[in-house]
Design a protein around this motif. Structure first.
Motif, mmCIF file in Angstrom:
data_model
loop_
_atom_site.group_PDB
_atom_site.id
_atom_site.type_symbol
_atom_site.label_atom_id
_atom_site.label_comp_id
_atom_site.label_asym_id
_atom_site.label_seq_id
_atom_site.Cartn_x
_atom_site.Cartn_y
_atom_site.Cartn_z
ATOM 1 N N UNK A 138 0.807 -1.226 0.000
ATOM 2 C CA UNK A 138 0.000 0.000 0.000
ATOM 3 C C UNK A 138 0.838 1.273 0.000
ATOM 4 N N UNK A 139 2.174 1.121 0.038
ATOM 5 C CA UNK A 139 3.094 2.264 0.051
ATOM 6 C C UNK A 139 3.580 2.551 -1.366
ATOM 7 N N UNK A 140 3.434 3.807 -1.808
ATOM 8 C CA UNK A 140 3.866 4.209 -3.145
ATOM 9 C C UNK A 140 4.854 5.361 -3.049
ATOM 10 N N UNK A 141 5.940 5.273 -3.818
ATOM 11 C CA UNK A 141 6.962 6.310 -3.868
ATOM 12 C C UNK A 141 7.049 6.838 -5.294
ATOM 13 N N UNK A 142 6.798 8.141 -5.466
ATOM 14 C CA UNK A 142 6.838 8.795 -6.773
ATOM 15 C C UNK A 142 8.039 9.733 -6.801
ATOM 16 N N UNK A 143 9.159 9.313 -7.432
ATOM 17 C CA UNK A 143 10.392 10.101 -7.357
ATOM 18 C C UNK A 143 10.335 11.445 -8.039
ATOM 19 N N UNK A 167 15.889 4.531 -1.583
ATOM 20 C CA UNK A 167 17.042 3.628 -1.657
ATOM 21 C C UNK A 167 16.685 2.255 -1.095
ATOM 22 N N UNK A 168 15.963 2.232 -0.004
ATOM 23 C CA UNK A 168 15.525 0.966 0.585
ATOM 24 C C UNK A 168 14.494 0.273 -0.310
ATOM 25 N N UNK A 169 13.560 1.073 -0.837
ATOM 26 C CA UNK A 169 12.469 0.504 -1.614
ATOM 27 C C UNK A 169 12.884 -0.118 -2.924
ATOM 28 N N UNK A 227 15.467 -3.289 6.247
ATOM 29 C CA UNK A 227 14.867 -3.775 5.006
ATOM 30 C C UNK A 227 13.399 -3.387 4.940
ATOM 31 N N UNK A 228 12.913 -3.034 3.718
ATOM 32 C CA UNK A 228 11.502 -2.700 3.538
ATOM 33 C C UNK A 228 10.701 -3.948 3.230
ATOM 34 N N UNK A 229 9.455 -3.950 3.648
ATOM 35 C CA UNK A 229 8.570 -5.085 3.427
ATOM 36 C C UNK A 229 7.252 -4.571 2.861
#
Length: 231
Positions: A138-143, A167-169, A227-229
């Motif tokens: 459910x997590x979104x990263x828009x650079x 970086x983690x994602x 670490x990301x999950x």
């Protein structure tokens, strides 16, 4: 890049003058605020590229200036402090500072830290424009916009926090060591300690976890790293 605007927040005129002289010699445009209230007013009304923020200030202290700035801006903040205890540094980072420099410091250290923060800010604005969107459950990263969303709801993060999370994602489910993250996120700021990574991870958890004390999205592997999950 010459012409970038830096706000120096320092209540001692001699120190403020020195900082202004050193930074102006590097080609930066320097504004000066002598107390916390003046600093916040400048952040609200001026276009800035970076803030050098003293911890001990009249009217409003540096930690509160940092917190309030973070509520309205992703402006890179380097905190200047004569307090050298680890807890003082952690307090500054948890308030939203991107880096800290202990007084007294050399002109070379100061300009190197400033360049590193400005370079990171430019990379986030320009270098990540074409980078892929990352989705971790459910997590979104828009650079391209430094936007973070959870279940399509916006989460406010700083430039550095986004850089760290991105970086983690990029390696979901994989552990990244503190040293790897320092190299990727903090670039050539050699004085940054591995403990700083943990401080920023803890701050991120307060923003992306339902319960920061029992994280599910951003885990720590003891003595190794983070670490990301996907959740």
């Amino acid at each position: 890049m010459a012409g970038e605007r830096i706000l120096v927040v320092e209540d001692h005129p001699d120190v403020a003058d020195l900082l202004q002289l050193v930074l102006s010699a590097e080609g930066y445009e320097v504004l000066v605020a002598y107390d916390g209230a003046q600093a916040l007013a400048t952040v609200r009304h001026e276009q800035l590229d970076l803030m050098l923020l003293d911890l001990m200030l009249p009217i409003i202290d540096g930690v509160e200036v940092c917190r309030q700035t973070r509520e309205m801006s992703v402006l890179p903040i380097i905190m200047l402090t004569a307090k050298t205890s680890e807890q003082d540094k952690i307090t500054g980072l948890e308030a939203g500072a991107d880096d800290y420099i202990e007084k007294p410091f050399s002109n070379g250290e100061l300009t190197a830290r400033v360049r590193a923060q400005l370079r990171r800010a430019r990379a986030l604005e320009h270098g990540l424009v074409d980078a892929p969107i990352i989705r971790l459950g459910s997590l979104t990263l828009e650079p391209s916009t430094m936007a973070v969303q959870i279940d399509r709801k916006a989460v406010h993060v700083t430039r550095l926090e986004f850089d760290l999370l991105y970086a983690l994602g990029r390696r979901p489910g994989h552990v990244m060591t503190r040293e790897q993250l320092l190299e990727l996120v903090w670039d050539d700021s050699e004085e940054i300690q591995p403990r700083s990574v943990d401080v920023h991870v803890r701050r991120l958890r307060t923003k992306i976890e339902t319960d920061a004390r029992h994280p599910q999205r951003l885990l720590t592997v003891h003595s190794v790293g983070h670490k990301p999950v996907a959740v």
